[in-house]
Write a protein that holds these residues in place. Structure first.
Motif: not given
Lengths: 433, 267
Positions: B201-204, B210-211, B232-233
């Motif tokens: 799901d991260l790529a979407a 912010l991490i 995550i882009p």
């Protein structure tokens, strides 16, 4: 420091007794804080806010099998926990401690140096500086092996109880579904033994009701009304002995035998005699089966009908007259059908004039228990009931009798079939067009 | 259905200001944010809530079917946003809530302006080359700990505390109440949390993200933080000088400051 005592109790001074007493007294003082800490009957440790162990007592080191050098400044409190315990620590213990400043009685498993697990109960408190800022965390650790074993036992017992309860509930639901299915089968089967509706007969009002005592058991009562093809009508109402599938099978045989016999020769005595032969032939030896039945023929005559019937051991039909009053239509000497090779059946006849109604019923009605189960309703009470009701149409009679059956409540434990024919008094209902 | 009551929604801070929504993780409830709320409340309208089953939510709204997967929790988030008609939300999710935020933003993309993922992990269990840090047996151990520690949870007190946020005195009856959860509910949440896999799901994720990670975090180690950052882009990774899994408790000022900087509310 023992001098005061020695002075007060000079007779006990001197010798070995004095030395023993001194040692005991010194021990009682418990004046070594270090000893109290190191050898307390529980574990102590202090950690920095990042979890690093700053101080740990000898008791806990002994339980864990570590040396002080291995632990202090090198390990965190969470290093002593199992992985699952660390997860719990991070998600519950640490947040609670941070928010509340203390947390008590939490169950963890500590990992000893040799890999063994030590179930403990842990309590922590945050030590703050004078400015209220947290400085370090003090933790006490109690050996909880016995207690945790007991709690596990309780937990296991609770899980088993929950499992058992769930299984019992599933079994109950299955049984309920099965019972429902069976009841549907029974209802369908029972319906097949009764006409769905009575045929419409010009100049005659007809009505019937079947009372089911138990939805789980097939009753053995039956009735029918059908055309004989020549303007006359055949009818019967009866009760086979017993209940359940065997009784239902016999009911089925009885119905079709009566109808087939009636087409051949509708004379009531002949029909009952034929049925007797069929039942004797079918149910022999160890499986005696019999029934009581009334069979009759209705033939239009003038404004009314001639009613001819014969009874094989069945309760007598009841006449409700147009002018009021009721009377039985006795058929003396008729015996049970299916018992004797040559049974006597007697024929009787009456005329149904406008306003007259005839009621037939099975013995569920007269053998219902009344008066708190001490007595049967009986023939006399039924006659009185009918006398008060008369004159009444067939429908009103059946409605009244159905109400009477419901009124018996638990006193009625048998199926009951009722059927009535009446010639309308006004000449309006049921007349041919 | 009154979602605000169901999820014990609390709104504080500047009315009409941009919205920051703070979502707690597995374990406790919205009290986890207590130390960062004052700093955020100066600049934002701050929305806090408890997931159904946690804190003072309405326990009668809980069902195993819905809350056995993270989608059920994401629906809580979306339903709160809809009922309060929140838009341009900066969603701050702690721990498992960071993945719940990713799912919620995918469900209702129009409402979320930014994501702040605090100590996130898209998958806790090791999988091939991927190092989540845990095995299935470890999670079973956690469930044992849950069983052994009810934290003052009691079936008799629960109905009083849950769904009665207007009567805080009831909660004080229980010493450890803010992390007290019905053991059955906690077990389901633990399963949903630790057995989930949201790597795909991260790529979407299509909003600025912010991490926040800690230097030493047993549950979400830096290796996992780096994984999320890479997946995550355009995301930003900030490593807080803090230990443990809950920087909002161990380093509240730094946590609040990072959120303020990211949103442009403070330098």
């Amino acid at each position: 420091m023992c001098r005061t005592e020695q002075e007060q109790e000079p007779e006990r001074a001197g010798g070995d007794g004095s030395l023993t007493q001194d040692a005991a007294f010194t021990a009682l003082l418990e004046d070594s804080a270090v000893d109290l800490y190191e050898n307390a009957p529980c574990g102590y440790l202090s950690t920095l806010l990042d979890g690093k162990i700053a101080k740990i007592n000898s008791t806990l080191l002994a339980w864990l099998g570590y040396t002080r050098e291995q632990v202090v400044g090198r390990m965190s409190f969470t290093d002593l926990l199992t992985v699952g315990g660390r997860l719990y620590h991070e998600t519950h213990y640490a947040p609670l401690l941070r928010m509340r400043g203390e947390i008590s009685g939490i169950a963890f498993d500590l990992r000893a140096a040799d890999g063994s697990r030590l179930p403990v109960l842990v309590t922590s408190a945050v030590k703050t500086g004078t400015d209220g800022q947290p400085l370090l965390i003090r933790t006490s650790v109690f050996d909880a092996r016995d207690r945790r074993a007991y709690e596990s036992e309780l937990l296991r017992a609770r899980k088993e109880a929950e499992e058992a309860r769930r299984e019992a509930e599933e079994a109950r639901l299955r049984a309920e579904r099965e019972r429902e299915r069976l009841q549907n089968v029974l209802v369908t089967l029972q319906r097949s033994l009764l006409p769905p509706v009575l045929p419409e007969i010009p100049g005659l009002e007809t009505s019937a009701h079947y009372h089911t005592a138990s939805p789980d058991r097939l009753g053995g009562d039956f009735y029918d009304l059908f055309s004989l093809g020549d303007g006359r009508w055949g009818f019967f109402l009866g009760d086979v002995c017993g209940k359940g599938p065997a009784a239902a099978a016999m009911t089925s045989l009885t119905r079709y035998s009566l109808r087939a016999a009636a087409i051949h020769d509708p004379d009531p005595v002949t029909v009952l005699t034929t049925l007797n032969t069929v039942l004797l032939e079918r149910y022999t030896g160890r499986e005696p089966r019999f029934c009581t039945v009334v069979f009759g023929v209705l033939e239009p005559e003038g404004e009314g009908f001639t009613l001819t019937l014969a009874s094989g051991g069945h309760p007598p039909a009841l006449l409700l007259r147009a002018g009021g009053g009721a009377e039985y239509l006795p058929t003396p000497g008729g015996v049970l059908v299916g018992v004797l090779p040559h049974p006597p059946f007697t024929r009787t006849s009456t005329v149904l004039s406008p306003g007259d109604t005839v009621l037939m019923y099975t013995d569920g009605l007269t053998e219902a228990r009344v008066d708190s189960g001490r007595a049967l309703f009986g023939d006399g009470a039924l006659l009185d009931f009918a006398a008060r009701l008369a004159p009444a149409t067939a429908k009103d009679t059946i409605t009244a009798v159905t109400g009477l059956l419901h009124g018996f409540g638990d006193g009625l434990d048998d199926d009951t079939a009722t059927m009535a024919f009446g010639v309308p008094a006004s000449g309006a209902a049921g007349k041919p067009a | 259905m009154n979602v605000a009551k169901r999820n014990n929604v609390t709104v504080t801070g500047q009315r009409g200001a941009p919205v920051v929504m703070l979502a707690h993780g597995f374990g406790c409830d919205q009290n986890m944010w207590r130390l960062v709320v004052p700093a955020l409340a100066e600049h934002f309208e701050v929305v806090l809530f408890d997931y159904v089953g946690a804190g003072r939510s309405d326990l009668s709204a809980w069902s195993e079917e819905r809350y056995a997967s993270l989608d059920g929790y994401a629906r809580d988030v979306v339903e709160i946003c809809r009922e309060l008609d929140l838009r341009d939300v900066t969603f701050v999710g702690h721990s498992v809530s960071s993945m719940i935020g990713v799912l919620a933003a995918a469900r209702e993309p129009g409402r979320f302006a930014r994501l702040v993922l605090v100590t996130p992990s898209p998958r806790y269990i090791d999988d091939g080359d991927y190092r989540g840090g845990f095995s299935k047996a470890d999670i079973e151990e956690l469930l044992e700990s849950l069983d052994a520690n009810y934290l003052g949870w009691s079936a008799t007190m629960a109905p009083l505390i849950m769904g009665n946020p207007d009567r805080p005195e009831l909660g004080q009856e229980l010493t450890n109440s803010f992390c007290a959860t019905d053991p059955d509910v906690a077990r389901v949440f633990a399963h949903a949390t630790f057995l989930s896999d949201n790597r795909a799901d991260l790529a979407a994720v299509a909003v600025p993200t912010l991490i926040l990670e800690c230097t030493q975090d047993f549950i979400a180690p830096r290796e996992v933080g780096a994984y999320v950052h890479a997946a995550i882009p355009g995301s930003t990774l900030v490593t807080l000088d803090a230990t443990g899994h809950c920087p909002q408790l161990s380093a509240p000022e730094a946590t609040a400051q990072a959120i303020l900087s990211f949103t442009g509310a403070a330098p």
